[in-house]
Design a protein around this motif. Structure first.
Motif, short mmCIF file in Angstrom:
data_model
loop_
_atom_site.label_atom_id
_atom_site.label_comp_id
_atom_site.label_asym_id
_atom_site.label_seq_id
_atom_site.Cartn_x
_atom_site.Cartn_y
_atom_site.Cartn_z
N THR A 79 0.83 -1.21 0.00
CA THR A 79 0.00 0.00 0.00
C THR A 79 0.86 1.26 0.00
OG1 THR A 79 -0.22 -0.04 2.42
CG2 THR A 79 -1.95 -1.12 1.14
N LYS A 108 -6.40 -16.27 0.74
CA LYS A 108 -7.80 -16.49 1.07
C LYS A 108 -8.60 -16.99 -0.13
CE LYS A 108 -9.43 -11.68 0.41
NZ LYS A 108 -10.56 -11.90 -0.50
N ARG A 111 -12.65 -17.45 -0.62
CA ARG A 111 -13.36 -17.46 0.66
C ARG A 111 -13.91 -16.08 0.99
NH1 ARG A 111 -8.48 -20.05 1.46
NH2 ARG A 111 -8.57 -22.29 1.89
N ALA A 112 -15.05 -16.03 1.60
CA ALA A 112 -15.70 -14.75 1.95
C ALA A 112 -15.15 -14.23 3.27
CB ALA A 112 -17.21 -14.94 2.03
N ILE A 113 -13.82 -14.12 3.32
CA ILE A 113 -13.14 -13.58 4.51
C ILE A 113 -12.25 -12.44 4.06
CG2 ILE A 113 -13.22 -15.76 5.78
CD1 ILE A 113 -10.35 -16.29 4.89
N ARG A 114 -11.82 -11.64 5.01
CA ARG A 114 -10.97 -10.50 4.65
C ARG A 114 -9.52 -10.91 4.47
NH1 ARG A 114 -13.23 -5.13 7.82
NH2 ARG A 114 -15.38 -5.34 7.07
N GLN A 115 -9.07 -11.89 5.20
CA GLN A 115 -7.65 -12.22 5.22
C GLN A 115 -7.46 -13.63 5.72
OE1 GLN A 115 -5.19 -10.36 8.31
NE2 GLN A 115 -3.82 -9.59 6.72
N GLN A 116 -6.49 -14.31 5.12
CA GLN A 116 -6.10 -15.63 5.61
C GLN A 116 -4.71 -15.56 6.23
OE1 GLN A 116 -7.88 -18.26 6.06
NE2 GLN A 116 -7.00 -20.13 5.24
N GLU A 120 -1.55 -10.49 4.43
CA GLU A 120 -2.10 -10.79 3.11
C GLU A 120 -2.98 -9.63 2.65
OE1 GLU A 120 -5.22 -13.79 0.81
OE2 GLU A 120 -4.93 -13.94 3.00
N LEU A 121 -2.79 -9.20 1.41
CA LEU A 121 -3.60 -8.14 0.82
C LEU A 121 -3.53 -8.30 -0.69
CD1 LEU A 121 -5.23 -5.63 1.86
CD2 LEU A 121 -3.24 -4.27 1.24
N ASP A 122 -4.64 -8.06 -1.36
CA ASP A 122 -4.70 -8.22 -2.81
C ASP A 122 -4.10 -6.99 -3.49
OD1 ASP A 122 -5.24 -8.73 -5.44
OD2 ASP A 122 -7.33 -9.31 -5.12
#
Length: 571
Positions: A79, A108, A111-116, A120-122
């Motif tokens: 970011t 992740k 999966r309907a989650i924010r983070q695994q 982790e970030l897209d």
């Protein structure tokens, strides 16, 4: 071969030989491999935004011959790169960005989650609108093909940034040496293919032949082309008056036919020439609102406009030209050079008239201030005459003062954050420009912009870089403060703190840099002369608390030749 070692080899073989990073866990393999191979000089910065600006400066300083790389770890590292990526995107400079990512089995996915995984970030989703190519590597077999694709795309057509997101397990996987060598061989062959030939543009040069008052507008899309210098020499020999956008002004040397930057904060002579010419040929400039004024119908209203641009979408956008040509400017320049011997020189009456306007109007309009920005930058012009150096300029009043008054020599350039206009640009960009360009650098920044990435002064000191940082301290965010005074009855919330300011001399000294604080031009002249003589890192804080605006400047709704304060020209 370990995949990260293969990445290091690809960077070296594709002339990505300068890199900048802030180390994080998910780029450790990449950083270690690049340093181990030793072909790409990797500099550790103190903030990923600084690394991004420094990496973008590689292309800026080398006229796009060499491309830089910035690395950031996943999550906050990625970011923090985004502002620098956006700056490359809007100013059309090629740069490679590599982000680390968690192991593929920790992603992740759907999966309907924010983070695994941790951090982790897209990254790809975040930068997709400000890159020419962004991809997360999903399998080792696509790593090198995607890296070569990214490097090619960054440099091709209208240049820009690219990003590759590489999970940790892929970084440490194995790549077949023979496959790597073959991919590099094919890439080298395809990169050597000659470009397609294009039209000779005879009709445009015929218009130029007939024009009595022609002007060339040179934009950022022109000045980094390989043939730019040769083309410009022909333009000058024919006596063609030319003006520049902010980005075009970066690489235009002073001459009797160069009238300076046009637009809201441009020179009066450049604006006068455009408003009174009968033919305006635009080379790689988008003609934004700062160049044309808000009412485009008043821009170059006496002229036939011909616009060349590599980006077809940029044609007939704000300003409707009589002739719009989608073309690679390298081919346009080559055509002009061929036709130049058959073109007549511009009528001497037009040349002489514009020379008179320039002499009449390029003068100090700040005589009521304790330190005049015009005199300060005129002093730099004199002291740096004949020297090889680059200027890197921040954003704010300091940028417009510099763009208006600096007159570059043949071995000089100037670097701006143009489209994004991001404060904090100058200090880290100077690091990259100095390392890649091999020349001393003079930073021009304000007390507001300097604070945003001031930590990179430590890198200047650590690397002993020949960088002079000039902080123009007017105790405020001067450009926005000027807007507040003009449109908000002087309410200066957030821009002025009743004279409070940081002690930049003390800050520079804390980072181990020879630092001065001064309030007169003679002391400034002596300090700059000392820097130019020894090339050691230096910071100069110029105290100018009464410096509050740019003169001349364009008020909203007026045509560009009616800058305030109003001045009658051409009489």
């Amino acid at each position: 071969m370990k995949a990260s070692d293969a990445v290091a080899k690809v960077l070296a073989d594709t002339q990505v030989i300068y890199g900048f990073e802030l180390i994080g866990g998910m780029i450790t393999h990449l950083v270690d491999s690049i340093n181990l191979l030793g072909k790409t000089k990797l500099v550790s910065m103190h903030h990923e935004q600084g690394a991004a600006f420094a990496a973008s400066a590689v292309a800026r300083a080398t006229n796009h011959k060499v491309m830089g790389v910035a690395l950031g770890t996943s999550g906050p590292g990625a970011t923090n790169l985004i502002t620098g990526i956006a700056d490359c995107w809007l100013d059309s400079h090629p740069c490679l960005f590599l982000t680390g990512q968690v192991n593929t089995h920790e992603l992740k996915g759907e999966r309907a989650i924010r983070q695994q995984g941790f951090q982790e970030l897209d990254s790809v989703a975040l930068v997709s609108s400000i890159t020419k190519y962004a991809h997360q590597v999903g399998h080792i077999d696509e790593l090198i093909p995607c890296l070569l694709k990214a490097i090619t795309i960054a440099r091709a057509d209208r240049p820009g940034p690219v990003l590759l997101d590489i999970p940790m397990d892929i970084q440490r996987a194995e790549v077949d040496d023979a496959v790597l060598d073959e991919l590099l061989r094919v890439w080298a062959y395809e990169s050597s293919l000659p470009p397609e030939q294009s039209a000779p543009y005879d009709d445009v040069w015929a218009l130029l032949e007939k024009a009595q008052k022609p002007v060339f507008l040179i934009g950022g899309g022109a000045v980094n082309m390989p043939g730019f210098r040769q083309w410009l020499s022909k333009v000058s020999k024919l006596g063609i008056p030319h003006v520049a956008s902010l980005k075009g002004a970066e690489k235009l040397p002073a001459s009797e036919h160069y009238l300076g930057m046009l637009g809201a904060y441009g020179t009066r002579a450049a604006n006068y020439a455009v408003q009174n010419c009968d033919l305006l040929i635009v080379f790689g400039s988008r003609m934004d609102v700062r160049q044309t004024g808000a009412k485009t119908e008043t821009f170059a209203h006496n002229a036939r406009i011909v616009q060349f641009d590599l980006d077809a979408a940029q044609l007939d956008n704000r300003v409707k030209a009589q002739q719009s040509i989608n073309a690679n400017l390298e081919a346009v320049f080559a055509s002009f050079v061929i036709h130049a011997p058959n073109l007549r020189s511009v009528p001497t009456a037009w040349q002489a008239h514009l020379a008179q306007v320039f002499e009449q109007s390029f003068k100090d309009e700040y005589t009521d201030w304790s330190i005049s920005p015009f005199e300060l930058f005129s002093t730099l012009n004199k002291l740096a005459e004949g020297q090889a150096l680059d200027y890197v300029v921040d954003v704010g009043n300091n940028q417009m003062w510099a763009a208006h008054t600096l007159r570059l020599g043949s071995r000089q350039a100037m670097h701006h954050s143009g489209g994004l206009g991001t404060m904090g640009f100058a200090i880290p960009t100077a690091v990259g420009a100095c390392i890649a360009g091999g020349k001393p650098v003079v930073v021009i920044t304000g007390d507001g912009g300097a604070q945003l990435n001031i930590q990179e002064l430590d890198i200047i000191a650590r690397e002993r870089l020949p960088i002079l940082t000039v902080v123009l301290n007017n105790h405020s965010l001067g450009m926005v403060r000027g807007f507040q005074e003009m449109y908000f009855e002087g309410r200066n919330s957030s821009t002025y703190w009743d004279g409070y300011t940081s002690q930049f001399q003390a800050l520079g000294a804390a980072y181990g840099i020879d630092s001065r604080s001064l309030s007169d031009l003679e002391t400034f002249k002596a300090a700059v002369s000392e820097f130019l003589a020894n090339g050691k890192p230096m910071l100069i804080e110029v105290l100018m608390p009464d410096a509050r605006e740019c003169r001349p400047r364009l008020e909203f709704g007026r045509p560009i030749n009616e800058q305030s304060p109003l001045l009658e020209l051409g009489q």
